[in-house]
Scaffold this motif. Structure first.
Motif, mmCIF file in Angstrom:
data_model
loop_
_atom_site.group_PDB
_atom_site.id
_atom_site.type_symbol
_atom_site.label_atom_id
_atom_site.label_comp_id
_atom_site.label_asym_id
_atom_site.label_seq_id
_atom_site.Cartn_x
_atom_site.Cartn_y
_atom_site.Cartn_z
ATOM 1 N N PHE A 168 -4.230 69.135 104.854
ATOM 2 C CA PHE A 168 -4.761 67.932 104.210
ATOM 3 C C PHE A 168 -6.168 67.642 104.725
ATOM 4 C CE2 PHE A 168 -0.252 67.788 103.863
ATOM 5 C CZ PHE A 168 0.039 67.109 102.698
ATOM 6 N N LYS A 169 -6.947 67.042 103.862
ATOM 7 C CA LYS A 169 -8.302 66.636 104.215
ATOM 8 C C LYS A 169 -8.512 65.215 103.720
ATOM 9 C CE LYS A 169 -13.141 68.112 103.962
ATOM 10 N NZ LYS A 169 -14.081 69.131 103.428
ATOM 11 N N ALA A 170 -8.858 64.329 104.650
ATOM 12 C CA ALA A 170 -9.042 62.907 104.313
ATOM 13 C C ALA A 170 -7.799 62.350 103.621
ATOM 14 C CB ALA A 170 -10.273 62.724 103.429
ATOM 15 N N GLY A 171 -6.614 62.822 104.062
ATOM 16 C CA GLY A 171 -5.361 62.312 103.524
ATOM 17 C C GLY A 171 -4.904 62.980 102.249
ATOM 18 N N GLN A 172 -5.741 63.844 101.633
ATOM 19 C CA GLN A 172 -5.365 64.526 100.390
ATOM 20 C C GLN A 172 -5.019 65.977 100.675
ATOM 21 O OE1 GLN A 172 -8.382 64.168 97.341
ATOM 22 N NE2 GLN A 172 -7.455 62.304 96.539
ATOM 23 N N ILE A 173 -4.052 66.518 99.934
ATOM 24 C CA ILE A 173 -3.687 67.915 100.090
ATOM 25 C C ILE A 173 -4.867 68.787 99.672
ATOM 26 C CG2 ILE A 173 -2.622 68.039 97.783
ATOM 27 C CD1 ILE A 173 -0.524 69.935 99.069
ATOM 28 N N ALA A 174 -5.240 69.744 100.544
ATOM 29 C CA ALA A 174 -6.419 70.578 100.284
ATOM 30 C C ALA A 174 -6.050 72.051 100.105
ATOM 31 C CB ALA A 174 -7.418 70.440 101.423
ATOM 32 N N LYS A 175 -5.058 72.535 100.842
ATOM 33 C CA LYS A 175 -4.703 73.947 100.759
ATOM 34 C C LYS A 175 -3.240 74.127 101.129
ATOM 35 C CE LYS A 175 -5.913 76.843 103.989
ATOM 36 N NZ LYS A 175 -6.642 77.769 104.887
ATOM 37 N N VAL A 176 -2.595 75.138 100.498
ATOM 38 C CA VAL A 176 -1.209 75.477 100.822
ATOM 39 C C VAL A 176 -1.113 76.977 101.011
ATOM 40 C CG1 VAL A 176 1.168 75.538 99.999
ATOM 41 C CG2 VAL A 176 -0.218 73.509 99.600
ATOM 42 N N ASN A 177 -0.540 77.401 102.136
ATOM 43 C CA ASN A 177 -0.240 78.804 102.388
ATOM 44 C C ASN A 177 1.251 79.026 102.161
ATOM 45 O OD1 ASN A 177 -2.885 79.098 103.218
ATOM 46 N ND2 ASN A 177 -2.403 78.959 105.401
ATOM 47 N N VAL A 178 1.583 80.045 101.379
ATOM 48 C CA VAL A 178 2.972 80.384 101.080
ATOM 49 C C VAL A 178 3.334 81.664 101.812
ATOM 50 C CG1 VAL A 178 4.660 80.863 99.276
ATOM 51 C CG2 VAL A 178 2.748 79.318 98.811
ATOM 52 N N ASN A 179 4.422 81.653 102.545
ATOM 53 C CA ASN A 179 4.848 82.810 103.314
ATOM 54 C C ASN A 179 6.214 83.281 102.848
ATOM 55 O OD1 ASN A 179 6.505 83.517 106.195
ATOM 56 N ND2 ASN A 179 4.630 84.630 105.796
ATOM 57 N N GLY A 180 6.237 84.381 102.140
ATOM 58 C CA GLY A 180 7.493 84.992 101.740
ATOM 59 C C GLY A 180 8.009 84.532 100.389
ATOM 60 N N ASN A 181 8.302 85.525 99.504
ATOM 61 C CA ASN A 181 8.914 85.279 98.197
ATOM 62 C C ASN A 181 8.098 84.305 97.352
ATOM 63 O OD1 ASN A 181 11.055 86.884 99.150
ATOM 64 N ND2 ASN A 181 12.150 85.084 99.924
ATOM 65 N N GLY A 182 6.798 84.449 97.390
ATOM 66 C CA GLY A 182 5.946 83.520 96.679
ATOM 67 C C GLY A 182 5.951 83.724 95.167
ATOM 68 N N GLU A 183 6.029 82.636 94.437
ATOM 69 C CA GLU A 183 5.908 82.636 92.976
ATOM 70 C C GLU A 183 5.096 81.415 92.576
ATOM 71 O OE1 GLU A 183 9.430 83.399 90.522
ATOM 72 O OE2 GLU A 183 10.561 83.658 92.391
ATOM 73 N N SER A 184 4.341 81.561 91.472
ATOM 74 C CA SER A 184 3.558 80.406 91.045
ATOM 75 C C SER A 184 3.392 80.384 89.531
ATOM 76 C CB SER A 184 2.168 80.416 91.698
ATOM 77 O OG SER A 184 1.365 81.463 91.179
ATOM 78 N N ILE A 185 3.249 79.183 89.017
ATOM 79 C CA ILE A 185 2.872 78.937 87.623
ATOM 80 C C ILE A 185 1.670 78.011 87.663
ATOM 81 C CG2 ILE A 185 3.526 77.652 85.558
ATOM 82 C CD1 ILE A 185 6.310 78.763 85.810
ATOM 83 N N TYR A 186 0.592 78.437 87.003
ATOM 84 C CA TYR A 186 -0.637 77.663 87.033
ATOM 85 C C TYR A 186 -1.219 77.624 85.616
ATOM 86 C CZ TYR A 186 -5.567 76.590 87.947
ATOM 87 O OH TYR A 186 -6.821 76.044 87.927
ATOM 88 N N PHE A 187 -1.423 76.434 85.068
ATOM 89 C CA PHE A 187 -1.936 76.257 83.718
ATOM 90 C C PHE A 187 -3.462 76.219 83.737
ATOM 91 C CE2 PHE A 187 2.366 74.700 83.534
ATOM 92 C CZ PHE A 187 2.819 75.129 82.292
#
Length: 531
Positions: free
Chosen positions: A404-423
């Motif tokens: 988080f940066k200044a209270g807002q989520i800034a980055k996420v690291n995924v470890n293992g079995n990662g899947e994503s959907i991004y529009f």
């Protein structure tokens, strides 16, 4: 030596009787005749005996004025003074000059004193001091009832005992029960701290206090309550009704409110229940945490010394709700490591940050410089983020790190079995398609709380699906659960609640991890890039 005359013996028992005197002389004062008694004077009426060096006995009015080394005895009671006037008809006396009243182990000293021989009550109005078995009490006004052994004081009342220093405007003390009664704002000070109350009792033997409208202040905290019981010998405090515990730690400004509080000083443990809420200042904002029960543990108090290895904890259970202006959450149980500013969420935790929802089997939240810094998500981690067109971007994996940066989520690291959907969007007006990817490890970067980019790190597989080919099942990863309707509001966190129960006992602090220890390091291959 002159002894009792036979004519005195024939008079009614209510008459003051002369037992003995060194000599008798006739006298007259303001037209009233009296007998002057000199040397070793002893007078008596019923069970009351009067002794003095000299006296003026008025037989017609049945009164006597006594002078020098005055002493009166009645049962266990003894009064001494310089002078006094005794009315035999009313059986009342007024003593003046270096007055002392002794009854068993209690001694009262005062400049003047009124005493009723029938009611066996005394009263002083010029200030007095009571000494009784190590207890010293002073006040401006006072009354003492010999029958009930009750002392009543008013005006600048100050009681000092070996274990307490008490000040009040109005106070009562029973020399038999050793109870102190308060009927006005009162302060009790001892080595444990300061207690103030509107009324109540204090037992000088058992060291137990019962108060109404109380405030208990120690070096570490302040407890306000409508009603409280404190047993100093057992180091136990019970408080009820609008309870408020305020931490005095300048680094961790925390307030806990509730309906009932129990505190064990020798265990360093405080339990608050009855719709309890913890308020803590985080990043110039207030973090609210509520549950069925809150428990604060101060291990330094148990060890009775400062030890950096010992941590202070706040436990919350069950049906825990969290609210901050930019962060909300809920879980079944929570542990807050106050020393390290780490929050452990257990059993079905879910957190919302801006437009993102974070899910996992358990979570650890780290606060640095009073600001949410990072979050570890263990097992079945799932993040859902809503974009400007209400599309729900998703990422899942075994474990995740959220920064988080200044209270807002800034980055996420995924470890293992990662899947994503991004529009993919064209500005903020249209959806141009959906990116679906699979990779053992992922990195998501956020902008203004929304997913901005997704980086595939290990064995990536990706596909792009245009809008006209999208089917509803394709828009959801397995395990998708959008729980936005459960997002707590401030009103919900502060709301009165009925107790909930969990299926298991919350984890103890000793079993909780402060740092994640997965089987392999998060993003080992891309460690430098992911930080």
């Amino acid at each position: 030596m002159i002894t009792t005359f036979s004519l005195f013996a024939q008079q009614a028992q209510e008459q003051i009787q002369l037992v003995k005197a060194g000599s008798l002389q006739a006298g007259n004062k303001n037209g009233a005749s009296f007998t002057r008694l000199i040397d070793n004077v002893h007078l008596k009426q019923k069970e009351t005996d009067l002794y003095c060096d000299s006296a003026h006995l008025y037989r017609e009015s049945n009164t006597v004025e006594v002078f020098s080394r005055v002493r009166v005895t009645q049962g266990t009671l003894t009064i001494t003074s310089n002078t006094g006037v005794y009315n035999g008809n009313q059986q009342k006396a007024v003593f003046k000059g270096n007055v002392t009243l002794q009854d068993e182990k209690m001694t009262l000293t005062t400049p003047s004193l009124s005493y009723d021989m029938v009611a066996r009550t005394s009263r002083y109005t010029e200030g007095g001091t009571i000494v009784e078995e190590g207890t010293n009490l002073t006040s401006q006004f006072g009354n003492y009832n010999v029958n009930s052994k009750l002392l009543a004081f008013k005006g600048n009342v100050h009681l000092v005992s070996p274990d307490a220093d008490i000040t009040s405007d109005t106070l009562q003390y029973n020399t038999v029960s050793k109870l102190v009664f308060f009927v006005a704002p009162t302060k009790i000070k001892n080595e444990d701290g300061l207690l103030t109350a509107k009324g109540g009792t204090y037992n000088t033997v058992t060291k137990e206090s019962i108060f109404q409208g109380s405030r208990v202040e120690t070096p570490d905290y302040i407890v306000d309550a409508d009603y409280s019981v404190y047993n100093r010998a057992a180091e136990y405090l019970y408080a009820n009704g609008k309870v408020k515990l305020t931490s005095k730690d300048p680094e961790n400004k925390t307030i806990i409110t509730g309906n009932t509080l129990q505190s064990w000083k020798n265990k360093g443990r405080t339990k608050i229940y009855g719709s309890p809420v913890m308020r803590s200042l985080v990043s110039n904002d207030t973090l609210y945490i509520s549950g069925d029960t809150l428990v604060a543990v101060n291990h330094d108090k148990v060890a009775k010394q400062k030890d950096p290895k010992l941590k202070d904890f706040v436990y919350a259970y069950y049906d825990v709700r969290i609210f901050k202006s930019d962060l909300q959450g809920k879980c079944d149980s929570l542990t807050y490591n106050v020393t390290d500013s780490v929050m452990h969420l257990r059993r079905d935790p879910v957190v919302w940050s801006e437009k993102s929802q974070l899910l996992a089997d358990s979570m650890n939240m780290f606060i640095r410089n009073k600001t949410l810094d990072k979050m570890y998500m263990y097992n079945n981690a799932f993040i859902i983020s809503e974009d400007t067109l209400k599309n729900l971007n998703q990422v899942k994996g075994r474990n995740m790190e959220a920064f988080f940066k200044a209270g807002q989520i800034a980055k996420v690291n995924v470890n293992g079995n990662g899947e994503s959907i991004y529009f993919a969007l064209e500005g903020d007006t249209a959806t141009t398609g959906m990116n679906r990817s699979i990779s053992s490890d992922l990195i998501l970067r956020f902008k203004e709380g929304k997913v901005n980019t997704v980086s595939l790190l290990t064995n990536p597989e990706a596909s792009f699906i245009p809008p006209h080919e999208l089917k509803e099942p394709d828009k959801r990863l397995k395990g998708f659960n959008w729980r936005i309707t459960e997002q707590p509001t401030k009103e919900l966190v502060l709301a009165k609640r009925t107790p909930k129960q969990a299926t298991k006992t919350p984890e103890k602090a000793s079993t909780l991890k402060t740092e994640p220890t997965p089987k392999k390091s998060l993003f080992k291959r891309n460690n430098k890039k992911s930080k």
